[in-house]
Design an enzyme around this catalytic site. Sequence first.
Site, mmCIF file in Angstrom:
data_model
loop_
_atom_site.group_PDB
_atom_site.id
_atom_site.type_symbol
_atom_site.label_atom_id
_atom_site.label_comp_id
_atom_site.label_asym_id
_atom_site.label_seq_id
_atom_site.Cartn_x
_atom_site.Cartn_y
_atom_site.Cartn_z
ATOM 1 C CG HIS A 83 46.998 39.194 43.580
ATOM 2 N ND1 HIS A 83 46.728 39.380 42.022
ATOM 3 C CD2 HIS A 83 46.081 38.848 44.158
ATOM 4 C CE1 HIS A 83 45.481 38.775 41.962
ATOM 5 N NE2 HIS A 83 45.096 38.464 43.162
ATOM 6 C CG HIS A 238 44.059 33.168 43.680
ATOM 7 N ND1 HIS A 238 45.435 33.882 43.050
ATOM 8 C CD2 HIS A 238 43.314 34.376 43.506
ATOM 9 C CE1 HIS A 238 45.091 35.077 43.041
ATOM 10 N NE2 HIS A 238 43.862 35.441 43.364
ATOM 11 C CG ASP A 242 42.588 36.835 46.863
ATOM 12 O OD1 ASP A 242 43.486 37.288 46.324
ATOM 13 O OD2 ASP A 242 41.640 36.422 46.147
ATOM 14 C CG HIS A 264 38.990 40.688 48.253
ATOM 15 N ND1 HIS A 264 40.120 40.281 48.444
ATOM 16 C CD2 HIS A 264 38.846 40.257 46.736
ATOM 17 C CE1 HIS A 264 40.744 39.880 47.468
ATOM 18 N NE2 HIS A 264 39.940 39.849 46.509
#
Length: 282
Positions: A83, A238, A242, A264
């Site tokens: 973030h 969101h 990321d 991720h």
Amino acid sequence: MHIDSKRQQTIKQEITYTGTGLHTGNQQITITCKPLTANSGIRFKRTDLPSAPEIEAVVDNIVSTKRSTSLGTDQWQISTVEHLLAALNGLKIDNLLIEIDAGEVPITDGSSLVFTELLQKAGIKQQNKKCEIHAIEEAVWAREGDTYLVALPGPELKITYTFVSDHPAVGNQFGEFTIDEKTFINQIAPSRTFGFASEIEALQEEGLALGGSLDNAVLIGEEEIVNELRFEDEIVRHKILDIIGDLALIKPFRGHIIAVRSGHALNRRLAHKIKQQVMHCW
């Protein structure tokens, strides 16, 4: 090949923030961001450890992608960096020292908004060195099961994401944004991380999400979303945030990122492939 250039940037004055770690639950983590000279890159420094070791924020230094992105070595790490890195990427900050007195970046409100506002308050300073922006010249991709991530040539940085869910209150969400500074600040930075109530107990048994609360995450219950959303499609925004954070770990580039269900781990794999494609420039 590089297709454009801009001046490198840092901040005008240092800033400090103290907050809670999402996964560790540590409520007193302090980070201080300090200007760095041109060509220094983004660096993290663990001030709580002997000799205060530093590490560069690059994809080769990722040590874990379990529920967050962690940088480090075999001896130490810094988790949940995405973030803050998204805020730096969104504001085009190239050189910065981030001192931190714990092993996890504070979660703030679950988004990049707090970091973005702090960095804007510190002021953005142009430097006397150029930063080259590279082109995606041919398609590269990463896939794992039913998750996909593709980088295509394009005249600007665009991210397209499809979030797939059978949850009655979430469903499938689609988002597509051309990522410039204004769009990032207004449309992406405020979007918060999220979690499903059904997963919390298992996560906490693994030592994760110990600092999660309605103040720093969107909670998705069995039938409804507990918090008031900032955007109707906050979940997919969101996920785009990321990606912006994880891709800050390679040099700036222009191209079209298309994602389906990615997280991720897949972001990391694609970042390596993009880096390899233009290795002669780096």
